[in-house]
Scaffold this motif. Structure first.
Motif, PDB file in Angstrom:
ATOM      1  N   SER A 127      -9.339 -12.675   2.733  1.00 14.83           N
ATOM      2  CA  SER A 127      -9.113 -12.247   4.120  1.00 14.83           C
ATOM      3  C   SER A 127      -9.501 -13.342   5.106  1.00 14.83           C
ATOM      4  O   SER A 127      -8.924 -13.453   6.180  1.00 14.83           O
ATOM      5  CB  SER A 127      -9.921 -10.975   4.423  1.00 14.83           C
ATOM      6  N   SER A 138     -10.637  -7.227   6.997  1.00 14.08           N
ATOM      7  CA  SER A 138     -11.260  -6.913   5.707  1.00 14.08           C
ATOM      8  C   SER A 138     -10.494  -5.745   5.118  1.00 14.08           C
ATOM      9  O   SER A 138     -10.432  -4.668   5.729  1.00 14.08           O
ATOM     10  CB  SER A 138     -12.735  -6.541   5.874  1.00 14.08           C
ATOM     11  N   TYR A 139      -9.912  -5.934   3.937  1.00 16.31           N
ATOM     12  CA  TYR A 139      -9.111  -4.846   3.371  1.00 16.31           C
ATOM     13  C   TYR A 139      -9.993  -3.644   3.041  1.00 16.31           C
ATOM     14  O   TYR A 139      -9.644  -2.503   3.346  1.00 16.31           O
ATOM     15  CB  TYR A 139      -8.365  -5.313   2.115  1.00 16.31           C
ATOM     16  N   SER A 140     -11.140  -3.887   2.455  1.00 13.73           N
ATOM     17  CA  SER A 140     -12.031  -2.774   2.105  1.00 13.73           C
ATOM     18  C   SER A 140     -12.705  -2.186   3.335  1.00 13.73           C
ATOM     19  O   SER A 140     -13.082  -1.009   3.342  1.00 13.73           O
ATOM     20  CB  SER A 140     -13.090  -3.246   1.113  1.00 13.73           C
ATOM     21  N   THR A 156      -7.552  -3.467   8.614  1.00 13.40           N
ATOM     22  CA  THR A 156      -8.126  -3.061   7.337  1.00 13.40           C
ATOM     23  C   THR A 156      -7.188  -2.129   6.585  1.00 13.40           C
ATOM     24  O   THR A 156      -6.294  -1.513   7.171  1.00 13.40           O
ATOM     25  CB  THR A 156      -9.488  -2.362   7.554  1.00 13.40           C
ATOM     26  N   GLY A 157      -7.413  -2.032   5.281  1.00 14.51           N
ATOM     27  CA  GLY A 157      -6.627  -1.125   4.460  1.00 14.51           C
ATOM     28  C   GLY A 157      -7.283   0.230   4.270  1.00 14.51           C
ATOM     29  O   GLY A 157      -6.722   1.108   3.609  1.00 14.51           O
ATOM     30  N   ALA A 189      -2.927  -0.883   4.986  1.00 17.51           N
ATOM     31  CA  ALA A 189      -3.024  -0.420   3.596  1.00 17.51           C
ATOM     32  C   ALA A 189      -1.736  -0.701   2.827  1.00 17.51           C
ATOM     33  O   ALA A 189      -0.646  -0.685   3.388  1.00 17.51           O
ATOM     34  CB  ALA A 189      -3.318   1.082   3.581  1.00 17.51           C
ATOM     35  N   GLU A 209      -1.436  -3.669  -5.390  1.00 19.95           N
ATOM     36  CA  GLU A 209      -1.375  -5.119  -5.365  1.00 19.95           C
ATOM     37  C   GLU A 209      -0.307  -5.593  -6.347  1.00 19.95           C
ATOM     38  O   GLU A 209       0.037  -4.889  -7.310  1.00 19.95           O
ATOM     39  CB  GLU A 209      -2.730  -5.728  -5.753  1.00 19.95           C
ATOM     40  N   PRO A 212      -6.222  -9.825  -4.490  1.00 20.60           N
ATOM     41  CA  PRO A 212      -5.522  -9.569  -3.230  1.00 20.60           C
ATOM     42  C   PRO A 212      -4.195 -10.334  -3.184  1.00 20.60           C
ATOM     43  O   PRO A 212      -4.171 -11.559  -3.211  1.00 20.60           O
ATOM     44  CB  PRO A 212      -6.500 -10.091  -2.171  1.00 20.60           C
ATOM     45  N   SER A 238      -1.833  -7.035  -0.328  1.00 22.33           N
ATOM     46  CA  SER A 238      -2.693  -6.714   0.821  1.00 22.33           C
ATOM     47  C   SER A 238      -2.854  -7.908   1.751  1.00 22.33           C
ATOM     48  O   SER A 238      -2.865  -7.755   2.978  1.00 22.33           O
ATOM     49  CB  SER A 238      -4.061  -6.222   0.350  1.00 22.33           C
ATOM     50  N   THR A 239      -2.987  -9.117   1.183  1.00 22.45           N
ATOM     51  CA  THR A 239      -3.113 -10.286   2.047  1.00 22.45           C
ATOM     52  C   THR A 239      -1.776 -10.618   2.715  1.00 22.45           C
ATOM     53  O   THR A 239      -1.747 -11.058   3.859  1.00 22.45           O
ATOM     54  CB  THR A 239      -3.621 -11.503   1.246  1.00 22.45           C
ATOM     55  N   ALA A 252      -1.524  -8.234   5.671  1.00 22.20           N
ATOM     56  CA  ALA A 252      -2.391  -8.658   6.778  1.00 22.20           C
ATOM     57  C   ALA A 252      -1.804  -9.868   7.495  1.00 22.20           C
ATOM     58  O   ALA A 252      -1.835  -9.955   8.729  1.00 22.20           O
ATOM     59  CB  ALA A 252      -3.788  -8.975   6.249  1.00 22.20           C
TER      60      ALA A 252
END
Length: 328
Positions: free
Chosen positions: A60, A104-106, A130-131, A148, A152, A160, A163-164, A167
């Motif tokens: 991220s 931050s995904y988490s 974020t996810g 979200a 993946e 990641p 998800s990346t 973002a």
């Protein structure tokens, strides 16, 4: 690690196809979720009196660095702040006038949570990307953008990947929306990239490249061909400008010379006006040099005149000049 047999080309292509499919699906789902919160985030950035400080950690963090660079190069003052470095002094970069874009995904990276608690005390507005909409990061932010993804691309669903990508594209969408809202144009973009090839192409004007003054080959309409050739050879532009006063009436080029020889044979007693090209193409001095290059390429020209608003001679361009200036 144990050695494994090399997969077949078909298996490798199938793997790539799965990755593309998963990431495209993630982007399509993200696209369908663009809503009023996205517009609010763009509005916050447009109204920001400070800068957009983009922060993240790990993958991220890499995405955050790219988003900050894209924002900065498209008219939105921004920079990247590494989340781990921030809690060891770099938080001094942040002010209450800024917007913090935290990625931050988490939504549970402890470094980001620490940064946000400090930022909130300063009055900094916070946008979370974020996810996990129920994460501590999302709950602490002024505005949360949902990034979200269903899965993946990594077959273990761990690295990641989708998800990346989500973002990154969401960051690009923010940057482009701000760019359009600000009326950011090609000249603005060039000023942000003065050292690169793109900036050089967009910032260089005809006046920066053209030849002028005594470097210009020039003759009168009644000049005999041998004298015109002497002037052409001395100035090295493969042509001479034919002038009445300071007003061009024609251009005599190497090509015109060859055509005259083919038509007349002995041309030594003929004036240059007998073979010149009348109404030569021209361009203003303040035009972008890349525009001149496009015109010259489209019309297969090696030379072009530069005139003022009254049609008087200011200079001339040769295709070699544009090449030397790395405009093309």
């Amino acid at each position: 690690m144990h050695a494994h047999p090399q997969p077949s080309p078909e298996a490798i292509r199938a793997s790539a196809d799965r990755t593309f499919g998963i990431e495209i699906q993630a982007l399509q789902a993200l696209r369908s979720r663009i809503d009023a919160r996205f517009a609010q985030a763009v509005g916050l950035i447009l109204d920001c009196p400070g800068r957009v400080v983009v922060t993240g950690l790990g993958k991220s963090g890499h995405v955050a660095r790219k988003i900050a660079a894209t924002l900065a190069s498209t008219g939105t003052p921004a920079f990247f702040m590494h989340a781990a470095e921030a809690i060891h002094g770099d938080l001094g970069m942040l002010t209450g006038q800024d917007i913090l874009l935290a990625i931050s995904y988490s939504g549970s990276a402890q470094e980001l949570i620490t940064i946000i608690s400090v930022a909130k005390r300063m009055g900094t507005r916070i946008i979370a990307l974020t996810g996990h909409a129920g994460s501590e990061l999302a709950r602490s932010a002024d505005l949360t953008l949902d990034a979200a993804v269903g899965q993946e691309a990594c077959p273990l669903n761990l690295a990641p990947t989708a998800s990346t990508t989500a973002a990154l594209v969401l960051g690009d969408a923010i940057a482009v929306a701000c760019l359009e809202a600000r009326g950011f144009n090609r000249e603005d973009f060039a000023r942000s990239h003065p050292g690169g090839a793109l900036g050089r192409r967009l910032l260089t004007s005809v006046a920066d490249v053209m030849r002028s003054g005594t470097a210009l080959p020039r003759v009168a309409p009644d000049t005999l061909i041998p004298d015109a050739l002497t002037e052409m050879s001395a100035k090295g532009m493969g042509m001479t400008i034919v002038l009445e006063g300071e007003r061009p009436v024609g251009l005599f080029t190497d090509g015109d010379l060859r055509r005259m020889i083919a038509q007349h044979g002995d041309i030594r007693a003929l004036p240059v006006s007998a073979g010149m090209s009348r109404h030569p193409r021209s361009i203003p001095a303040d035009a972008p040099a890349i525009e001149a290059a496009s015109i010259m390429d489209a019309h297969k020209l090696n030379q072009m005149l530069v005139l003022d608003d009254d049609g008087l001679l200011l200079g001339a361009l040769h295709m070699h000049d544009l090449l030397a200036a790395k405009v093309i």
